[in-house]
Design a protein around this motif. Sequence first.
Motif, mmCIF file in Angstrom:
data_model
loop_
_atom_site.group_PDB
_atom_site.id
_atom_site.type_symbol
_atom_site.label_atom_id
_atom_site.label_comp_id
_atom_site.label_asym_id
_atom_site.label_seq_id
_atom_site.Cartn_x
_atom_site.Cartn_y
_atom_site.Cartn_z
ATOM 1 N N TYR A 459 -17.483 -14.065 7.276
ATOM 2 C CA TYR A 459 -17.325 -13.692 8.862
ATOM 3 C C TYR A 459 -15.751 -14.278 9.261
ATOM 4 O O TYR A 459 -15.542 -15.254 9.113
ATOM 5 C CB TYR A 459 -18.304 -13.893 9.736
ATOM 6 C CG TYR A 459 -17.987 -13.300 10.930
ATOM 7 C CD1 TYR A 459 -18.488 -11.782 11.295
ATOM 8 C CD2 TYR A 459 -17.547 -14.055 12.087
ATOM 9 C CE1 TYR A 459 -18.334 -11.357 12.497
ATOM 10 C CE2 TYR A 459 -17.400 -13.807 13.242
ATOM 11 C CZ TYR A 459 -17.618 -12.165 13.588
ATOM 12 O OH TYR A 459 -17.203 -11.606 14.744
ATOM 13 N N ASN A 460 -15.037 -13.225 9.777
ATOM 14 C CA ASN A 460 -13.667 -13.597 10.488
ATOM 15 C C ASN A 460 -12.678 -14.157 9.374
ATOM 16 O O ASN A 460 -11.592 -14.640 9.927
ATOM 17 C CB ASN A 460 -13.992 -14.513 11.541
ATOM 18 C CG ASN A 460 -12.997 -14.760 12.582
ATOM 19 O OD1 ASN A 460 -12.540 -13.617 12.818
ATOM 20 N ND2 ASN A 460 -12.814 -15.723 13.193
ATOM 21 N N ARG A 530 -8.588 -9.017 10.046
ATOM 22 C CA ARG A 530 -9.577 -10.161 10.116
ATOM 23 C C ARG A 530 -10.942 -9.382 10.071
ATOM 24 O O ARG A 530 -11.253 -8.575 10.903
ATOM 25 C CB ARG A 530 -9.344 -10.670 11.678
ATOM 26 C CG ARG A 530 -10.002 -11.790 11.907
ATOM 27 C CD ARG A 530 -9.352 -12.619 13.381
ATOM 28 N NE ARG A 530 -8.184 -13.462 12.951
ATOM 29 C CZ ARG A 530 -8.034 -14.539 12.482
ATOM 30 N NH1 ARG A 530 -9.194 -14.911 12.005
ATOM 31 N NH2 ARG A 530 -7.072 -15.241 12.556
ATOM 32 N N GLU A 565 -22.265 -11.623 16.625
ATOM 33 C CA GLU A 565 -21.531 -11.792 15.193
ATOM 34 C C GLU A 565 -22.622 -11.291 13.969
ATOM 35 O O GLU A 565 -21.942 -11.358 12.960
ATOM 36 C CB GLU A 565 -20.978 -13.086 14.964
ATOM 37 C CG GLU A 565 -19.969 -13.546 16.035
ATOM 38 C CD GLU A 565 -19.563 -14.821 15.949
ATOM 39 O OE1 GLU A 565 -19.986 -15.487 14.894
ATOM 40 O OE2 GLU A 565 -18.649 -15.180 16.768
#
Length: 577
Positions: A459-460, A530, A565
């Motif tokens: 993630y990210n 991203r 998230e």
Amino acid sequence: MMGVLKVSMMQVLGFVLLFGALASPTWAKVHHHTFVIEETNYTRLCRTKSILTVNGQFPGPTIYARNGDTVIVKVYNRASYNITLHWHGVDEPRNPWSDGPEYITQCPIQPGGNFTQRIDLTEEEGTLWWHAHSDWDRATLYGAIVIHPARGTTFPFPKPHKEIPILLGEWWIANVSQVLANLIQTGADAQISDAYTINGQPGDFYPCSRKDTFKVLVEYGKTYLLRVINAAINNELFFAVAGHKLTVVGTDASYTKPFTTDFIMITPGQTFDVLLEANNPAGADPSAPCRFYMAARSYSGAKNVSFDNTTATAILEYTSSASAPAVPPQLPYLPGYNDTNAATVFTAGLRSLASKEHPVDVPQTIDQRIIITVSVNLLTCPGGTCSGPGKNRLAASLNNDSFQNPPIDILGAYYHSIAGDYGTDFPNRPPSYFNFTADMIPQNMVFTKRNTEVKVLEYNTSVEVVFQGTNLLAGENHPMHLHGFSFYVVGRGFGNYDEKKDPLGYNLVDPAYENTLGVPRNGWAAIRFRAANPGVWFMHCHLDRHLTWGMDTAFIVKNGKGPQERLLPPPPDMPPC
Ligand SMILES: *[C@@H]1O[C@H](CO)[C@@H](O)[C@H](O)[C@H]1NC(C)=O
Ligand SMILES: *[C@@H]1O[C@H](CO)[C@@H](O)[C@H](O)[C@H]1NC(C)=O
Ligand SMILES: *[C@@H]1O[C@H](CO)[C@@H](O)[C@H](O)[C@H]1NC(C)=O
Ligand SMILES: *[C@@H]1O[C@H](CO)[C@@H](O)[C@H](O)[C@H]1NC(C)=O
Ligand SMILES: *[C@@H]1O[C@H](CO)[C@@H](O)[C@H](O)[C@H]1NC(C)=O
Ligand SMILES: *[C@@H]1O[C@H](CO)[C@@H](O)[C@H](O)[C@H]1NC(C)=O
Ligand SMILES: *[C@@H]1O[C@H](CO)[C@@H](O)[C@H](O)[C@H]1NC(C)=O
Ligand SMILES: *[C@@H]1O[C@H](CO)[C@@H](O)[C@H](O)[C@H]1NC(C)=O
Ligand SMILES: *[C@@H]1O[C@H](CO)[C@@H](O)[C@H](O)[C@H]1NC(C)=O
Ligand SMILES: *[C@@H]1O[C@H](CO)[C@@H](O)[C@H](O)[C@H]1NC(C)=O
Ligand SMILES: [Cu+2]
């Protein structure tokens, strides 16, 4: 009596004003649509055939919304094919369940089945489109998505007098399902199409088409916003309007610095918002005829690959011409079908607007660079029974992996931890380095292998993907499309990507923000994004024959730590396999 009424009306008015002012920027509206997919007879090029339509319309209905809104579409498949629908260019934050690519995020909606899809328009503003994402059903199953500025905001350019969707498509007289079936069965290249279309109509240069040619009426002195979408199956297109300049102000639902040009080059999957000023001097003279063709025809960079070289037209007519003599309109200048230089010059002119109201957020540093070769290949054919080059089967690959759809969708398998459906070994680098763009490449390199490998991202992660075109079999401009994200196109060039030198030339200030980019023929392109959208996100060439041949893979973006998230749970009506 009057006094009381006055006070109460003022209170009501005050309440409305206050409430409206407080609430309007965030007052997202929910729009509901029903899309019934069915087979309908349409006549084009003197022949009637049954095509797939939504609500009987071709092209399908336009979805109108504003930035910040949500659109809910109830899809009912009344046709006799397995079908899925995709909302092209919509990020679908945390909700890949509604994204649509068959066997990637869902199993198809089978005949008689239903599926309600949710489209959250968060960052998108401008023009996108929806289309089928099963087989080649998108040949006729497509329509525009028009996303106006959020309530309380406006365009970053003077409000146009009118907005005109321009959907460019591709038409076969033959049954498109049969065209695809033949491609798969024989291993040869696809039968080429018989026409291009503008809003579903081929125009004056095709048989039996003249009376239905799409026409736009314009008033002298007014400015029009053309929302141009390339929905063609296998062809990049040049598009222009005779007697007029075009000013590009947006692409893929993101604003650009105004850029004035005589023509655009648009790949399948891309959209351009283009301002057209109706300022041709003849338009000011009521006795003078003032009609112009808008025209679209192929940009086909590949050598020795056959393609549909016909020209679709529509007519731009000034209202002043109503009583003027009917002389034939002028055709616009369009670059030659193989004019890679013209395509390159146009594409290089695109820059994000990067204003205070529409800022960019280009990742300045990256956690991971992934280099991916994009190739057209061959597979050996058992018994030499295929009709591709050398009696082999045509194929395509990313990093020499030719992707095959799994039997159940990857998203469902990932979410429910079902093993065996897909692998996670998609290579970060080309498996072998050679002169990717050389004129002559050893013949044995052209063969590829099938598998179903995806790439997993934390993630990210700040990701850079460099697509490296190759000249295996045939170098060609490949429109690579990523689901779940838009990305910044930070660099482009011809020849082989140089990991030391080329990043020094990147544009990290105002690169165009897109969801589909043309990787130059025998060149490379670098994108950055991203990975802050958990899910399974398809990535593929938007030329459908390359997609069918395996020029695709997917990213699995893992959940982050926070509750916002994480992947949302699947909707209750996910179509079963
Ligand atoms: C559609 O056209 C085909 C052949 O042209 C014809 O057989 C069929 O009856 C038509 N269907 C409808 C619903 O009109
Ligand atoms: C799908 O929806 C239609 C229309 O609402 C309904 O007639 C049909 O029975 C539904 N199909 C299934 C499998 O539930
Ligand atoms: C089109 O081709 C497909 C695949 O061969 C076939 O199933 C279908 O019946 C055909 N449709 C028509 C209208 O002929
Ligand atoms: C062009 O394609 C044809 C048919 O696939 C093939 O026979 C021929 O060798 C090719 N020519 C070149 C110059 O690649
Ligand atoms: C375009 O098509 C015509 C026939 O319609 C053909 O004569 C011509 O050679 C074609 N051009 C290219 C570049 O394929
Ligand atoms: C484009 O095609 C024309 C004729 O078909 C040919 O003469 C020319 O060399 C080609 N240009 C490029 C850049 O391949
Ligand atoms: C790669 O091939 C191209 C085209 O043939 C050629 O111009 C270039 O010099 C080659 N590069 C290297 C490093 O050999
Ligand atoms: C791709 O893989 C095949 C099969 O393993 C191999 O023969 C071929 O040389 C590879 N090609 C490239 C360009 O890596
Ligand atoms: C993603 O990473 C960037 C850079 O490290 C950080 O600024 C940002 O807050 C992170 N975003 C999320 C949603 O974690
Ligand atoms: C339709 O989809 C189902 C579920 O994935 C599959 O079992 C079936 O074979 C598909 N039918 C066709 C004609 O592809
Ligand atoms: Cu391609």
